[in-house]
Design a protein around this motif. Structure first.
Motif, PDB file in Angstrom:
ATOM      1  N   VAL A   9      79.470  35.955 -29.192  1.00 49.45           N
ATOM      2  CA  VAL A   9      80.810  36.522 -29.035  1.00 49.45           C
ATOM      3  C   VAL A   9      81.122  36.736 -27.554  1.00 49.45           C
ATOM      4  CG1 VAL A   9      82.240  38.565 -29.465  1.00 49.45           C
ATOM      5  CG2 VAL A   9      80.888  37.575 -31.325  1.00 49.45           C
ATOM      6  N   ALA A  12      81.921  33.384 -25.883  1.00 50.44           N
ATOM      7  CA  ALA A  12      83.060  32.620 -26.402  1.00 50.44           C
ATOM      8  C   ALA A  12      84.318  32.870 -25.572  1.00 50.44           C
ATOM      9  CB  ALA A  12      83.330  33.003 -27.854  1.00 50.44           C
ATOM     10  N   PRO A  13      85.105  31.835 -25.306  1.00 52.75           N
ATOM     11  CA  PRO A  13      86.395  32.052 -24.643  1.00 52.75           C
ATOM     12  C   PRO A  13      87.334  32.819 -25.574  1.00 52.75           C
ATOM     13  CG  PRO A  13      86.133  29.749 -25.278  1.00 52.75           C
ATOM     14  CD  PRO A  13      84.834  30.434 -25.595  1.00 52.75           C
ATOM     15  N   LYS A  14      88.149  33.680 -24.992  1.00 54.20           N
ATOM     16  CA  LYS A  14      88.993  34.558 -25.799  1.00 54.20           C
ATOM     17  C   LYS A  14      90.431  34.567 -25.283  1.00 54.20           C
ATOM     18  CE  LYS A  14      84.959  37.498 -26.119  1.00 54.20           C
ATOM     19  NZ  LYS A  14      84.214  36.689 -25.127  1.00 54.20           N
ATOM     20  N   ALA A  15      91.340  34.921 -26.184  1.00 58.25           N
ATOM     21  CA  ALA A  15      92.730  35.174 -25.819  1.00 58.25           C
ATOM     22  C   ALA A  15      93.048  36.614 -26.183  1.00 58.25           C
ATOM     23  CB  ALA A  15      93.661  34.227 -26.556  1.00 58.25           C
ATOM     24  N   GLU A  16      93.607  37.351 -25.243  1.00 62.58           N
ATOM     25  CA  GLU A  16      94.050  38.716 -25.507  1.00 62.58           C
ATOM     26  C   GLU A  16      95.562  38.666 -25.580  1.00 62.58           C
ATOM     27  OE1 GLU A  16      92.667  43.072 -24.883  1.00 62.58           O
ATOM     28  OE2 GLU A  16      92.376  41.873 -23.080  1.00 62.58           O
ATOM     29  N   ALA A  89      88.960  41.419 -17.836  1.00 61.59           N
ATOM     30  CA  ALA A  89      89.203  40.366 -18.829  1.00 61.59           C
ATOM     31  C   ALA A  89      88.355  39.139 -18.517  1.00 61.59           C
ATOM     32  CB  ALA A  89      90.689  40.009 -18.859  1.00 61.59           C
ATOM     33  N   ASP A  92      84.895  39.460 -19.601  1.00 58.97           N
ATOM     34  CA  ASP A  92      84.758  39.311 -21.060  1.00 58.97           C
ATOM     35  C   ASP A  92      85.083  37.894 -21.522  1.00 58.97           C
ATOM     36  OD1 ASP A  92      83.967  41.929 -21.468  1.00 58.97           O
ATOM     37  OD2 ASP A  92      86.014  42.646 -21.777  1.00 58.97           O
ATOM     38  N   ASN A  93      85.248  36.979 -20.568  1.00 59.85           N
ATOM     39  CA  ASN A  93      85.547  35.575 -20.844  1.00 59.85           C
ATOM     40  C   ASN A  93      86.906  35.386 -21.518  1.00 59.85           C
ATOM     41  OD1 ASN A  93      84.906  32.906 -20.410  1.00 59.85           O
ATOM     42  ND2 ASN A  93      83.751  32.682 -22.291  1.00 59.85           N
ATOM     43  N   VAL A  94      87.866  36.235 -21.136  1.00 57.15           N
ATOM     44  CA  VAL A  94      89.250  36.042 -21.571  1.00 57.15           C
ATOM     45  C   VAL A  94      89.845  34.921 -20.720  1.00 57.15           C
ATOM     46  CG1 VAL A  94      91.551  37.086 -21.661  1.00 57.15           C
ATOM     47  CG2 VAL A  94      89.540  38.412 -22.368  1.00 57.15           C
ATOM     48  N   ARG A  96      93.075  33.666 -21.616  1.00 57.45           N
ATOM     49  CA  ARG A  96      94.530  33.820 -21.742  1.00 57.45           C
ATOM     50  C   ARG A  96      94.829  35.275 -22.085  1.00 57.45           C
ATOM     51  NH1 ARG A  96      99.709  32.163 -20.446  1.00 57.45           N
ATOM     52  NH2 ARG A  96     101.143  32.660 -22.154  1.00 57.45           N
TER      53      ARG A  96
END
Length: 198
Positions: A9, A12-16, A89, A92-94, A96
């Motif tokens: 988790v 992993a790339p993330k979108a907020e 962000a 946390d690998n955000v 977007r």
């Protein structure tokens, strides 16, 4: 197994897609900005402010939210708040982030709309080039204010709408349904803005 899942988790790339930027203002930064601007917070220390975040309902959260936001006065303040969030962000690998902001929270205190949008925009542009994080701004109208006041804010925002992808609503929901803002939302849609609300 649990640590493997946590690692997956984290990597992993993330979108907020729903973050209110004023709500990301950490107590330490709020105190630092308050000191810079000569504004005292109603807490004795960052630790006391952090303890106050054990809120019981939306209004008790909003009380802390508005107290912290009161230290924001200059373009640099808005940049620093947004940049601190965007750095977290990135950690946390955000990849977007779609960022809500509340201009009325600040214009009601005499801060120019231009000051708010310039500071936030500078952090968004910087995140793209320095962090590789794609971010966009969503301007919110405060539910507890009138639709007429929302129209006034939209008028202030019009020269800067290329910096926004949409509009939304936030603040106290009780007694303030989205229908209250039907006409201003229609106007925003006609200007090419996406519309969201909660």
């Amino acid at each position: 197994m649990a640590s493997l899942l946590a690692d997956l988790v984290a990597a992993a790339p993330k979108a907020e897609l729903h973050v209110h930027i004023e709500g990301t203002l950490e107590p330490e930064l709020a105190f630092a900005i308050g000191l810079r601007n000569g504004i005292a917070l109603p807490y004795e220390s960052p630790e006391a402010m952090r303890r106050a975040y054990a809120f019981s309902d939306l209004q008790s959260f909003l009380d802390i939210y508005y107290a912290a936001a009161a230290v924001l006065r200059t373009e640099e303040d808005f940049h620093d708040m947004a940049w601190a969030y965007l750095e977290r962000a990135k950690a946390d690998n955000v990849v977007r982030a779609e960022i809500f902001f509340d201009p009325q929270t600040h214009t009601a205190r005499g801060v120019a709309f231009e000051t708010v949008i310039r500071g936030l925009s500078r952090a968004v542009d910087r995140a793209r080039t320095e962090l590789g994080v794609s971010a966009a701004l969503i301007m919110c109208f405060l539910r507890h204010l009138s639709e007429r006041e929302a129209f006034e804010t939209l008028e202030q925002a019009e020269p800067w709408l290329d910096r926004c992808i949409g509009i939304g609503l936030d603040s106290g929901e009780r007694g303030n349904p989205p229908e209250k803002f039907r006409a201003v939302f229609a106007r925003c849609r006609s200007l090419g803005l996406h519309a969201v609300a909660h």
